[in-house]
Motif scaffolding. Structure first.
Motif, mmCIF file in Angstrom:
data_model
loop_
_atom_site.group_PDB
_atom_site.id
_atom_site.type_symbol
_atom_site.label_atom_id
_atom_site.label_comp_id
_atom_site.label_asym_id
_atom_site.label_seq_id
_atom_site.Cartn_x
_atom_site.Cartn_y
_atom_site.Cartn_z
ATOM 1 N N UNK A 145 5.641 -26.874 8.778
ATOM 2 C CA UNK A 145 6.283 -25.972 7.830
ATOM 3 C C UNK A 145 5.921 -26.262 6.381
ATOM 4 N N UNK A 146 5.065 -27.243 6.148
ATOM 5 C CA UNK A 146 4.626 -27.528 4.779
ATOM 6 C C UNK A 146 3.591 -26.522 4.290
ATOM 7 N N UNK A 147 3.010 -25.749 5.199
ATOM 8 C CA UNK A 147 1.997 -24.760 4.821
ATOM 9 C C UNK A 147 2.670 -23.515 4.242
ATOM 10 N N UNK A 148 1.981 -22.902 3.303
ATOM 11 C CA UNK A 148 2.514 -21.698 2.677
ATOM 12 C C UNK A 148 2.402 -20.481 3.588
ATOM 13 N N UNK A 189 15.765 -21.687 12.577
ATOM 14 C CA UNK A 189 16.679 -22.801 12.317
ATOM 15 C C UNK A 189 15.998 -23.932 11.563
ATOM 16 N N UNK A 190 14.752 -24.234 11.926
ATOM 17 C CA UNK A 190 14.038 -25.324 11.251
ATOM 18 C C UNK A 190 13.749 -24.972 9.793
ATOM 19 N N UNK A 191 13.419 -23.723 9.532
ATOM 20 C CA UNK A 191 13.225 -23.301 8.143
ATOM 21 C C UNK A 191 14.540 -23.429 7.357
ATOM 22 N N UNK A 192 15.620 -23.017 7.962
ATOM 23 C CA UNK A 192 16.906 -23.085 7.278
ATOM 24 C C UNK A 192 17.345 -24.523 7.033
ATOM 25 N N UNK A 193 17.024 -25.416 7.947
ATOM 26 C CA UNK A 193 17.350 -26.828 7.746
ATOM 27 C C UNK A 193 16.665 -27.395 6.523
ATOM 28 N N UNK A 194 15.538 -26.809 6.155
ATOM 29 C CA UNK A 194 14.774 -27.272 4.982
ATOM 30 C C UNK A 194 15.043 -26.405 3.754
ATOM 31 N N UNK A 195 16.208 -25.789 3.757
ATOM 32 C CA UNK A 195 16.703 -25.019 2.598
ATOM 33 C C UNK A 195 15.795 -23.859 2.233
#
Length: 346
Positions: free
Chosen positions: A10-13, A30-36
């Motif tokens: 998820x570090x990629x743009x 969910x994983x995106x949301x966990x990383x704000x």
């Protein structure tokens, strides 16, 4: 995948996931949301409704099944995904304009109107703003100008800002209240009191003769006027305070039109920032002031007074000072986006 792999992926743009199941899609959201991160999801299959519901923004289209429409936050009636951008811009514009109305109205709607009462109670000064002027100001002058605020066009940087976080960001926050009360409100209140005191002192009533006098104002022999003359002068002084607030609000209006963009880049005369309603609203506000202060019938019946122009002229200087200060504030925010000034900006 573990958290380390998710952080790496998820570090990629830009990312493309293929051959994923509805469970996988829900996990990605969910994983995106966990990383704000702020997540928007669109799909037209019943199996993907959990991901649509879990996302911050669920987007359904007109020909989707009813379940997707019920789960989505917005429905694209034209079935065109490019409309999402326009919808986001419209939503941000509405939020921006509501905040601008708050920043415009709070300095005078409560701050500059409550302090004359406190000064009257604590320091024994004549009441600087009567109940009549407070009512006229809130129900006529400010309503007219606020209607011009809500017609503002979007600023050029509106789509470059980070999205608001649902449940965390609020329309009225501490930053906005500090800006409205402690910066704009204090300067506006000081300006109006300056003009109020200027009228008294210029007419031979020293400052010490109307401070800490309470109900004995005019009875201590420090003024050469009778009680009837002092009452008439009080009416004029209150009208001076009212007109000073109205005039300062014009400058506050132009400063509030943009949050970070320079007023020169978002001028009301032409271009994307054009808003000719401003000048109609200003004309109506000035007409209201003249109507209540210059017509003799209102002076006699409502207890208002004719305002000599020279007593509200200092407001022009203080108003320009605020415009310059606010332009410097916006310049520093654009130049140094990570500075303390940028972090406390509304």
């Amino acid at each position: 995948m573990d958290d380390f792999l998710w952080d790496w992926v998820l570090s990629y743009q830009e990312l493309v996931f293929t051959r994923i199941s509805p469970e996988h899609k829900l996990r990605i959201v969910s994983e995106f949301q966990r990383r704000a991160e702020i997540v928007a999801v669109t799909d037209n299959r019943a199996k993907d409704v959990p991901a649509l519901k879990c996302a911050h923004l669920g987007v359904a289209i007109q020909f989707d099944i009813e379940v997707s429409k019920e789960a989505g936050d917005i429905i694209l009636l034209d079935n065109n995904f490019s409309s999402i951008i326009q919808a986001i811009e419209t939503g941000r514009l509405l939020s921006d304009n509501l905040k601008k109305v708050a920043v415009y109205r709070l300095p005078e709607g409560s701050w500059s109107q409550i302090w004359p009462v406190f000064f009257n109670l604590w320091f024994g000064m004549p009441l600087a703003l009567s109940a009549l002027w407070a009512t006229v100001f809130c129900m006529l002058n400010d309503v007219v100008m606020s209607l011009a605020v809500v017609t503002e066009k979007p600023n050029r940087d509106i789509m470059s800002r980070p999205p608001s976080i649902h449940g965390k960001d609020h329309l009225l926050n501490i930053k906005l209240l500090i800006h409205a009360y402690l910066f704009v409100g204090i300067l506006e209140c000081f300006t109006a009191f300056f003009c109020f005191c200027y009228y008294w002192i210029d007419n031979g009533v020293p400052f010490y003769s109307f401070v800490f006098t309470y109900e004995k104002f005019g009875l201590n022999g420090t003024t050469p006027y009778t009680m009837d003359q002092l009452q008439s002068m009080t009416n004029v002084a209150q009208s001076v305070y009212y007109c000073s607030m109205c005039l300062f609000q014009f400058f506050n209006f132009f400063a509030t039109r943009t949050r970070y963009t320079s007023i020169l880049q978002h001028n009301p005369f032409w271009g994307k920032g054009q808003n000719l309603y401003i000048f109609g609203a200003m004309f109506m506000s000035i007409a209201i002031q003249l109507f209540f202060t210059q017509i003799g019938w209102f002076n006699r019946v409502l207890g208002t007074g004719r305002v000599p122009a020279k007593y509200v002229m200092p407001t022009l200087g203080f108003g320009m000072l605020w415009l310059i200060i606010d332009e410097l504030r916006k310049f520093c925010i654009r130049k140094y986006p990570r500075s303390l000034l940028a972090r406390i900006a509304w």
